[in-house]
Design a protein around this motif. Structure first.
Motif, PDB file in Angstrom:
ATOM      1  N   TYR A  49     -35.095   1.282 -74.377  1.00 18.72           N
ATOM      2  CA  TYR A  49     -36.008   1.759 -75.748  1.00 18.72           C
ATOM      3  C   TYR A  49     -37.581   1.130 -75.420  1.00 18.72           C
ATOM      4  N   ALA A  50     -37.225  -0.186 -74.877  1.00 16.66           N
ATOM      5  CA  ALA A  50     -39.015  -0.535 -73.980  1.00 16.66           C
ATOM      6  C   ALA A  50     -39.032   0.532 -73.376  1.00 16.66           C
ATOM      7  N   LYS A  51     -38.505   0.818 -72.668  1.00 18.40           N
ATOM      8  CA  LYS A  51     -39.320   2.262 -71.647  1.00 18.40           C
ATOM      9  C   LYS A  51     -39.207   3.737 -71.820  1.00 18.40           C
ATOM     10  N   ALA A  52     -38.559   4.169 -72.832  1.00 18.54           N
ATOM     11  CA  ALA A  52     -38.714   5.142 -73.461  1.00 18.54           C
ATOM     12  C   ALA A  52     -39.772   5.002 -74.329  1.00 18.54           C
ATOM     13  N   LYS A  53     -40.139   4.135 -75.296  1.00 22.00           N
ATOM     14  CA  LYS A  53     -41.397   3.278 -76.318  1.00 22.00           C
ATOM     15  C   LYS A  53     -42.417   3.620 -75.035  1.00 22.00           C
ATOM     16  N   SER A  54     -42.855   3.746 -73.969  1.00 20.40           N
ATOM     17  CA  SER A  54     -43.725   3.324 -73.064  1.00 20.40           C
ATOM     18  C   SER A  54     -43.973   5.120 -72.389  1.00 20.40           C
ATOM     19  N   LEU A  55     -42.594   6.010 -72.568  1.00 21.10           N
ATOM     20  CA  LEU A  55     -43.455   6.697 -72.065  1.00 21.10           C
ATOM     21  C   LEU A  55     -43.688   7.769 -73.000  1.00 21.10           C
ATOM     22  N   ILE A  56     -43.071   8.061 -74.323  1.00 21.24           N
ATOM     23  CA  ILE A  56     -43.264   8.548 -75.336  1.00 21.24           C
ATOM     24  C   ILE A  56     -44.436   8.419 -75.642  1.00 21.24           C
ATOM     25  N   LYS A  57     -45.181   6.802 -75.611  1.00 21.61           N
ATOM     26  CA  LYS A  57     -46.708   7.034 -75.879  1.00 21.61           C
ATOM     27  C   LYS A  57     -47.301   7.294 -74.955  1.00 21.61           C
ATOM     28  N   ARG A  58     -47.372   7.675 -73.803  1.00 26.69           N
ATOM     29  CA  ARG A  58     -48.012   8.251 -72.603  1.00 26.69           C
ATOM     30  C   ARG A  58     -47.741   9.766 -73.344  1.00 26.69           C
ATOM     31  N   ALA A  59     -46.041  10.218 -73.021  1.00 28.01           N
ATOM     32  CA  ALA A  59     -47.015  11.622 -73.268  1.00 28.01           C
ATOM     33  C   ALA A  59     -47.701  12.350 -74.923  1.00 28.01           C
ATOM     34  N   LEU A  60     -47.832  11.393 -76.033  1.00 26.51           N
ATOM     35  CA  LEU A  60     -48.048  11.606 -76.822  1.00 26.51           C
ATOM     36  C   LEU A  60     -49.643  11.208 -76.982  1.00 26.51           C
ATOM     37  N   ASN A  83     -38.227   7.444 -84.253  1.00 27.92           N
ATOM     38  CA  ASN A  83     -36.916   6.745 -84.840  1.00 27.92           C
ATOM     39  C   ASN A  83     -36.203   5.843 -83.541  1.00 27.92           C
ATOM     40  N   ILE A  84     -37.503   5.921 -82.267  1.00 26.96           N
ATOM     41  CA  ILE A  84     -37.089   4.374 -81.767  1.00 26.96           C
ATOM     42  C   ILE A  84     -37.541   2.974 -82.112  1.00 26.96           C
ATOM     43  N   PHE A  85     -38.462   3.339 -82.943  1.00 26.98           N
ATOM     44  CA  PHE A  85     -38.697   2.326 -84.001  1.00 26.98           C
ATOM     45  C   PHE A  85     -37.598   1.832 -85.142  1.00 26.98           C
ATOM     46  N   ASP A  86     -37.131   3.055 -85.320  1.00 31.03           N
ATOM     47  CA  ASP A  86     -35.667   2.702 -86.359  1.00 31.03           C
ATOM     48  C   ASP A  86     -34.261   2.080 -85.845  1.00 31.03           C
ATOM     49  N   LEU A  87     -34.389   2.909 -84.128  1.00 31.43           N
ATOM     50  CA  LEU A  87     -32.908   1.589 -84.089  1.00 31.43           C
ATOM     51  C   LEU A  87     -32.842   0.642 -83.863  1.00 31.43           C
ATOM     52  N   GLU A  88     -34.510   0.207 -83.446  1.00 27.48           N
ATOM     53  CA  GLU A  88     -34.955  -0.917 -82.917  1.00 27.48           C
ATOM     54  C   GLU A  88     -34.967  -2.487 -83.671  1.00 27.48           C
ATOM     55  N   GLY A  89     -34.741  -1.334 -85.284  1.00 29.67           N
ATOM     56  CA  GLY A  89     -34.666  -1.695 -86.422  1.00 29.67           C
ATOM     57  C   GLY A  89     -36.121  -2.141 -87.229  1.00 29.67           C
ATOM     58  N   GLU A  93     -42.951  -0.078 -88.759  1.00 31.86           N
ATOM     59  CA  GLU A  93     -43.516   0.685 -87.672  1.00 31.86           C
ATOM     60  C   GLU A  93     -43.144   1.664 -87.883  1.00 31.86           C
ATOM     61  N   ALA A  94     -41.628   2.756 -87.938  1.00 34.35           N
ATOM     62  CA  ALA A  94     -41.044   3.629 -88.103  1.00 34.35           C
ATOM     63  C   ALA A  94     -41.830   3.880 -89.546  1.00 34.35           C
ATOM     64  N   GLU A  95     -41.865   3.941 -90.042  1.00 36.05           N
ATOM     65  CA  GLU A  95     -42.210   4.783 -91.525  1.00 36.05           C
ATOM     66  C   GLU A  95     -43.388   5.240 -91.728  1.00 36.05           C
ATOM     67  N   PRO A  96     -44.578   4.981 -91.148  1.00 34.63           N
ATOM     68  CA  PRO A  96     -45.530   5.375 -91.380  1.00 34.63           C
ATOM     69  C   PRO A  96     -46.007   6.445 -90.106  1.00 34.63           C
ATOM     70  N   LEU A 126     -34.526   6.289 -93.282  1.00 38.88           N
ATOM     71  CA  LEU A 126     -34.758   5.219 -92.943  1.00 38.88           C
ATOM     72  C   LEU A 126     -34.969   4.121 -94.465  1.00 38.88           C
ATOM     73  N   TYR A 127     -35.347   5.727 -95.385  1.00 34.64           N
ATOM     74  CA  TYR A 127     -34.799   4.762 -96.585  1.00 34.64           C
ATOM     75  C   TYR A 127     -34.142   4.090 -96.951  1.00 34.64           C
TER      76      TYR A 127
END
Length: 173
Positions: A49-60, A83-89, A93-96, A126-127
């Protein structure tokens, strides 16, 4: 390869494409963002998830800068990050992010689009995990209604949505 769950093959092909696109088109091109988003799927599936987050943030960042904040690709990138934040619990961060992605998709596609239903479902999940079953129920029902109208009552996407609603009812007792 991603659709066939051949992630190792997919990773090599996408990384090669990314290098070519960065070299020829530049690091801020939307094709580079697409490569990054596809690589995100690979690392997401590998639970890195750390690598996935890094990549998707750059894409974003690329998509927001080049396409604008209300583009569907931006909404898709935001949804992946949520979804990554969801899986990390990390629901704080995920909700907004789910809410922002949903708002963009409703604005771009309208309130009855299947992509809107997907976002509604993700926010409802999430809810549900937070124990907010009443809010989850409303979103699951809205998602289900959209999917039934769009795909018909006997589509697998409808069945999946029914399962989520049923699990939420189970959570409610």
């Amino acid at each position: 390869y991603i659709e066939q769950v051949l992630y190792d093959k997919a990773e090599g092909v996408i990384e090669r494409s990314l290098k070519i696109n960065e070299k020829i088109l530049g690091p801020d091109h939307t094709d580079v963002a697409m490569n990054l988003a596809n690589l995100t799927k690979i690392y997401f599936s590998k639970e890195n998830y750390a690598k996935a987050k890094s990549l998707i943030k750059r894409a974003l960042e690329i998509n927001e800068r080049t396409l604008g904040p209300d583009h569907p690709n931006v909404a898709a990138n935001i949804a992946i990050l949520a979804n990554i934040f969801d899986l990390e619990g990390n629901s704080a961060e995920a909700e907004p992010l789910h809410t922002i992605s949903l708002a963009i998709k409703e604005k771009v596609f309208g309130p009855e689009h299947p992509d809107v239903a997907t976002n509604l479902n993700n926010l409802a999940l999430l809810y549900h995990t937070q124990g907010n079953y009443n809010e989850a129920e409303l979103l699951f029902k809205r998602s289900l209604e959209i999917l039934e109208k769009f795909f018909g009552p006997e589509n697998p996407k409808v069945a999946s949505s029914l399962i989520n609603l049923g699990l939420n009812y189970y959570g409610q007792g």
